[in-house]
Every structure is written in C-alpha cells, then in structure tokens.
Enzyme design. Structure first.
Site, short mmCIF file in Angstrom:
data_model
loop_
_atom_site.label_atom_id
_atom_site.label_comp_id
_atom_site.label_asym_id
_atom_site.label_seq_id
_atom_site.Cartn_x
_atom_site.Cartn_y
_atom_site.Cartn_z
CB SER A 87 -0.95 -0.03 1.20
OG SER A 87 -1.95 0.94 1.09
CG HIS A 120 -5.34 -2.68 0.24
ND1 HIS A 120 -4.61 -2.32 -0.88
CD2 HIS A 120 -4.84 -1.93 1.25
CE1 HIS A 120 -3.72 -1.39 -0.55
NE2 HIS A 120 -3.84 -1.15 0.74
CG ASP A 172 -6.47 -3.41 -3.39
OD1 ASP A 172 -7.26 -2.71 -2.74
OD2 ASP A 172 -5.24 -3.29 -3.32
#
Length: 755
Positions: free
Chosen positions: A610, A730, A698
């Site tokens: 991320s 995610h 995601d």
C-alpha cells in the site's frame, strides 16, 4: 568471504508452516461469578483464537476456556479448563448480561444448489432453545458480521436481540420476463390454508411500540422491471456486500423478526445497542450522500450518535453532526455513553477525542482531547480503531483502552470524571498490549512482542488511585521464537529535513535481526515501511518480519513522521509532503542503521504494501544505489490515475496537501501535483529487480496501479515479476495468498541479493 544462506525451498516452507501455526487471540468473555462450597469465588473465561490451516487453505477459529479464582482484589489461581476445540461456521456470538444465555449467528451451507443460509440461535447452559432460519424468513438480506457496522446486542431484559442486516432488495425482472399464468384458487383452499405454510409471526418487540417504527418488512413488494443492472453503491474495501444496512430485532419469546424503520434516509446505521431500560436503540449513523466513500480503516467519515425511541417514535441526535464518531459504549449503571470522535475528512486515521454523553442530563463532555506531541510519562493520545466491546470498570466511572505509544502499545485506565490517565503496563515488558475485555474489574489482555507470539494475560483492576499497582498474570504462555533479537531506536531528522511548521519531530524504527545462524554477524537488510501512511508498527508479533528474520535477514520496520502514536503534530506534518518527507525519513533511517549496526550494506532490499509500496517504489527510484531488490504488495504508484478508481478518492487529494470536496474536479495543476508526488515519476532511474503482488479484488489500491508499474518496468527492460491473487483484496490476507506470497518474497530476495 560473506557467509551465504542457501536454505532449500523445503526448509523455507517448513519454517513458514511452523511459524504460521502460532494462533492469534481475538476475543474473550468472562462468565458470571460462582461460589465454591468453601466460600471462594471463581468464574470461567471463554476465549476465541484464530490459526492458519495451510492444508485446508483457510483460517480456522477455536475456543478455549479457563477458570479464574479470585477474592475481588487479586487472582488466587487461574488455569485452563480442558482442551481447545474448533468453532465451525459461527459468524457472531454474544452472551447475555446474566451469562445464562448465548446468541449465535451461524452460516449453514445450502443443500444441492441452494445458497448459504444464516441461522440465529439461542442457547442456554444445556441446550439450544431457539434456531431461527433468517434466510427463509426473507425479512432482510444477509446479517452483517463485520466490526464496522455489525452488532449482536442483548436487551437488558434478555428477551430481545438487536443486529444489523442488509435491507431487503426486491428481485428485479427483465422487461421481457415471461410470466406464468395465474392459477385460480378454490374457496376451500382459501378458507383452510395448510398449517405448514403459515408464516412466522411478525410483530414489534415491545407491546405498544410506535406504529411505523417496527415493521415486518416481509410483505411482497412489486417486482420492478428493467432494474436488473442498476448500480448499488457499497462501502468499499472489505465491505463490498454492504450497501443499505437496517437495524433488526428478534423477539425471542414471540418468535418474531422486526425491522426498525424511521431512521433518516441519508444515514446508514450500525454499532447499535439497547438504551437504558430497553426503551429504544442507540446507534452510529454514517452519512452516505452524495455517495459512499470507503469506510474500512477510515475513522474520518461524517457520522453521529443517534437514539431511536421505540415507544414514542422519535429519532434524536445525541452528538454533534459535523464530526466523525464511532465505538459508543454504555456504562454498567446505564448513565453514561463514551465514544470516540475525530474530525471529518483529512487524514484517515489520527489522534481521537474521548467524549462522554450523560443519558439523564443530556450533557456531552470531552474526557480526553487530541494530544499534539507525545511525551514519555504523559498520555500519548488515542489512536485505536475501536474501544474494547466491554471497557467500563465496575464503578461506571473508569474505562480501559489500549493505544499506540510511539512504537509500542500500552493499556491505560481513564477516569472519565477528571480526565486523568494511568498506564497499567508501564512497568511491564515492552511490546504490544491490547485490552480484550473487563468485567467486574477482572481485566483480560493480549500481549506479544516481535519475537514472541500472542499470550493471554489477566489482572484485577485495583481501586481508583492505585491502578499503577496492577499485577498481570500470564494465563496462556507463548514461548519466544528462538533466533530473533529486536530493539527500538529513535531518530531525529537532520536540520535541513525539519518540517517548517512542525519542527522538532522525531520518529522510531524497530530493528529485528537474527541472533543465530551463518548470517547473524553481518546479515542482509530488509527495509519495511508501513502503509497508511497514518498507521504504525507496534512492537508486537508479525508473521512476515519474524519469518524473514529466521531465514537470516535483519528487518527494519520504519515509523516515519506521520505515523500514529507520536502526537497529532506528527500526523499533520505529512499531508502535502508524501514522496519527500516520508521517503527521506526512511532513507535517513536506513543510512543511520547501516552506519551503526553490523549489517551488509551491499545487500539491502525493500518490502512494502500500500503506502509502504508507494515508499518502496519511491526509494528504488530516488536512491537506486542503496537497494538491490524490491517487493511491493498492492502499491500506490500513480496518484493521478488512482483518484478515479479507488474507494478513497479523498486520500489522493488529502495526502498531496489539497482539500477534498465531493463535487470538485481536479484542475490541471492538481493532476500535475499528483503525478509529481508519485513513484512513477522516478521509474526511469530504477535499477533494482521488482516483484509485484496484486489482489484482484482490491478496492483501495486497484490492481491497475501495480499493472501500470509492471508495464513501465517491462518497457524499460528491468527484471520484474507479477503475482496476481484472485479472491484477495488489499490486505492479501487469504491463507493461500499469504503463504505463497512469503515463499515468493524470500526466493526473490535470496536470488537478487545473491544470498
């Protein structure tokens, strides 16, 4: 010659199998006090744990019970009661206030081609007394079992259950749907319907409830034509099946399911519980107009506390309606509600306020304010995603919470009358502490460190003013994993990198290193910046870093400026400076650690997910001479192309230093700034081989971000590989994806660092 590490694939997989078997402790529930024949008091402690089952490729849940003998002031004896057993298909469970009953929401696989069903069960101490097929009743959609909206709350009278479900949606038909001819019904059939076809009684949970506030919602609705493909918004990452939540009530004695009506149409309700004396329901309502933004890990969404009076039919606002609120908790005496509050928009997670609403005076006060700067010996501020489900002491004056304090997590008791705070773990081992529950001043907590998996701790909360004397007892030990040493170091950025408005901020890093094996003297270094960016690595158990350390890597977990636990000023310093301040903090930390520690500076790699992937891609572009391999998981690589596809478009503007407005479109200068702060800007300078790991589902950082970077690297002839995980979002937290991911990460690092 530098010692080489060449573990075989079999050794790596066996290592991962061993470490992944350490269970995680998720919930705890204390039973009622019982008295022995000798006058002593004891109670049972029910705990739930989760564990990865690699053979079944799933996370399994199991329970274990313990006995705690106490005298009200201290724990006399505690120990396990029997062995653990697996929990099958339970989605939610909750014991009644007296401990005499237990409610369970259970999923049951459908037979043949039937869809999965949900049952709501009620158990007493010896048997199942109720089993309601919620799917067959068709009063609402699936029950929410998540921790964002979901609840399963007993009324104080223990006659009703409150829960949240998806609103029933009429099945749409095509314009060209063929209709079967209607068959006439004889008078005899109409007059004498078959007994087994009689519907379950539907009615209000309280006699005389306000008409229109509780309804059966089971009547057949007109089937709309041409609406098969109408888009229904959802709440984003991990909440893609959540669209329109409704509050539902089960009348246990009357076998009736009712859906609460009258909640304002612009609100989505959740986190509900019964008001004192069961006169109504208190809930958090989130605004969902003009459209829904992602809610997971976003405590900055406009929301407020509301009360629905079931006898009078009114909906009352209990908190300010211009803030974000969550985690309301009712005191044992039914007089006060504490909840967390934050500003709307801005950083998704930040330092929160603790607020308290007095049920009878209608007065709201601030118990704890936002803390600008963390200082040892003082309360660091509240950074937790939620308060414990049971957080009140027996005196209905003090509450318990855990919060990040720089790079560790500690437990505090808060006096809601004075606002004073006391750490219950200040004199305990350094690591990560979490409150699981408190009941009758028996306190249950979880504790772990980077080298020690979670263990179960219990204590008796001392009287007010003596909390620092809390004595923790280990009820379920977990021996440390051998071969791992760790420590926390604090770094002060150089003067030229100080923030002009928030000067003097420092930050931390947790360094884990192998304490045995061929590379223990000078191991290669894996640098791991966290995601968020407003989150934090606390000194607790983390599977990947521990496993990497056991393989032979030193692991550097960097809590750059902007991380939680260091005060609100640190959080506020980062928006507008992503791609520079956070990148420089990580690089400064790496250079300092390489200078001061015995590490192999020629073998340094990056692993990040991320925003951690965002930083990793920045670092291999801005400092290509430092890093020789890189692994990124669902990385942000181009903010400009992400803003129109993510469930959190506000993040894209906030973090580059701009205000977010739902009706505003970025102008050319803003598009330019998004690209300017993105790692894609530096892709021409990348020389390190890059492994990308993407979750197909995601919603937060859509996989097209990683694909964009993959193609850019391929076009430039850089060594790269892409792993695509269907059914994963995610977090890439599916058991199979997590295990495969670890193996590929280690093999990639061993290959390109020439270990």
């Amino acid at each position: 010659r530098v010692p080489q590490v060449q573990p075989r694939v079999e050794e790596l997989s066996e290592l991962y199998r061993e470490l992944s078997q350490h269970p995680g402790l998720s919930t705890a529930c204390l039973g009622p006090d019982l008295t022995t024949q000798y006058g002593g008091k004891y109670c049972s402690l029910y705990t739930e744990w989760s564990q990865r089952d690699l053979a079944r490729a799933e996370n399994i849940k199991f329970c274990r019970q313990y006995l705690i003998f106490h005298d009200g002031a201290s724990i006399v004896y505690s120990g396990p009661a029997g062995t653990c057993s697996e929990i099958k298909d339970e989605l939610l469970s909750r014991e009644s206030p007296s401990g005499a009953l237990k409610a369970v929401l259970r999923k049951v696989p459908g037979k043949d081609k039937e869809k999965e069903k949900q049952f709501l069960e009620v158990w007493d101490q010896n048997r199942k007394v109720k089993s309601i097929d919620l799917t067959a009743l068709d009063k609402h959609g699936s029950v929410y079992e998540d921790d964002q909206f979901g609840c399963l709350a007993w009324s104080h009278s223990e006659t009703h259950l409150l829960y949240v479900a998806e609103k029933k949606r009429p099945k749409a038909e095509s314009f060209f749907q063929s209709k079967a001819p209607e068959l006439s019904t004889s008078d005899e059939d109409t007059a004498h319907p078959k007994k087994e076809d009689a519907p379950l009684k539907v009615g209000p949970p309280h006699p005389g409830s306000g008409g229109g506030w509780l309804c059966g919602c089971g009547a057949d609705e007109a089937v709309p034509q041409g609406e098969q493909f109408v888009h229904h918004e959802d709440w984003g990452e991990t909440l893609s099946t959540r669209s329109v939540p409704v509050l539902c009530v089960l009348d246990i004695e009357g076998n009736s399911i009712s859906v609460l009506e009258g909640i304002p149409q612009h609100l989505s309700p959740g986190q509900a519980f019964w008001s004192p004396e069961d006169t109504g329901v208190v809930f958090v309502g989130w605004w969902h107009e003009p459209f829904r933004l992602g809610l997971r890990h976003c405590t900055n969404r406009r929301s407020a506390l509301f009360y629905v009076d079931l006898t009078g039919g009114s909906c009352e606002l209990l908190s300010e309606d211009t803030r974000a609120v969550w985690s309301p908790r009712l005191s044992p005496d039914g007089c006060r509600i504490v909840y967390l509050e934050s500003n709307v928009l801005g950083p998704h997670q930040q330092c929160s306020r603790l607020r308290m609403y007095d049920w009878y005076t209608k007065h709201t006060s601030t118990v704890l304010e936002v803390v600008p700067r963390q200082a040892w010996g003082a309360f660091p501020g509240i950074y937790c995603g939620a308060l414990p489900g049971m957080c009140w002491a027996a005196d209905s004056r003090r509450i318990l919470l855990d919060t990040a304090q720089r790079s560790q997590q500690d437990v505090f008791v808060v006096d809601t009358a004075t606002g004073t705070t006391t750490s219950l773990t200040a004199d305990s081992p350094q690591g990560s502490w979490s409150v699981l529950t408190i009941d009758r001043d028996l306190l249950v907590a979880r504790f772990s460190t980077p080298s020690c998996p979670p263990m179960l701790k219990v204590a008796v909360l001392p009287a007010a003013g003596h909390e620092a004397q809390t004595q923790w007892i280990c009820l379920q030990d977990s021996p440390p994993v051998p071969g791992i040493s760790w420590g926390i170091r604090t770094l002060q950025p150089p003067p030229e990198q100080e923030h002009p408005q928030y000067g003097g901020l420092d930050f931390d890093a947790i360094l884990m290193r192998p304490s045995e094996g061929p590379t223990a003297q000078k191991p290669p270094l894996v640098v791991m910046p966290h995601g968020g960016p407003h989150s934090v690595f606390t000194a607790g158990w983390m599977l990947y870093p521990a496993a990497l350390c056991r393989v032979g890597f030193a692991v550097l977990l960097v809590n750059y400026r902007g991380s939680l636990g260091f005060g609100q000023d640190s959080v506020a310093s980062l928006p507008g400076n992503v791609g520079t301040q956070d990148v420089r903090d990580v690089q400064f930390c790496v250079e300092r650690v390489l200078q001061e520690e015995t590490l192999d500076a020629s073998r340094v790699a990056l692993v990040g997910g991320s925003h951690g992937g965002f930083l990793a891609c920045h670092l291999i572009g801005q400092f290509p001479d430092t890093y020789h391999a890189c692994v990124v998981r669902n990385p942000v690589v181009n903010i400009a192309s992400m803003v129109g596809t993510t469930d959190i478009p506000d993040w894209c503007l906030t973090e580059i230093g701009l205000s977010y407005k739902p009706d505003a479109l970025p102008d050319p200068a803003q598009w330019t700034e998004m690209l300017h702060k993105s790692p894609m800007r530096y892709v021409d300078q990348v020389r390190a081989p890059v492994l990308l790991m993407l979750g197909e589902d995601d919603r937060r950082v859509p996989p097209k971000q990683g694909l964009e970077y993959f193609r850019a690297l391929k076009a430039r002839g850089m060594p790269t590989r892409l792993l695509w995980y269907p059914g994963n979002n995610h977090a890439l937290a599916g058991v199979e994806a997590e295990a495969d991911g670890f193996m590929n990460i280690v093999l990639w690092l061993l290959k390109h660092l020439q270990c």
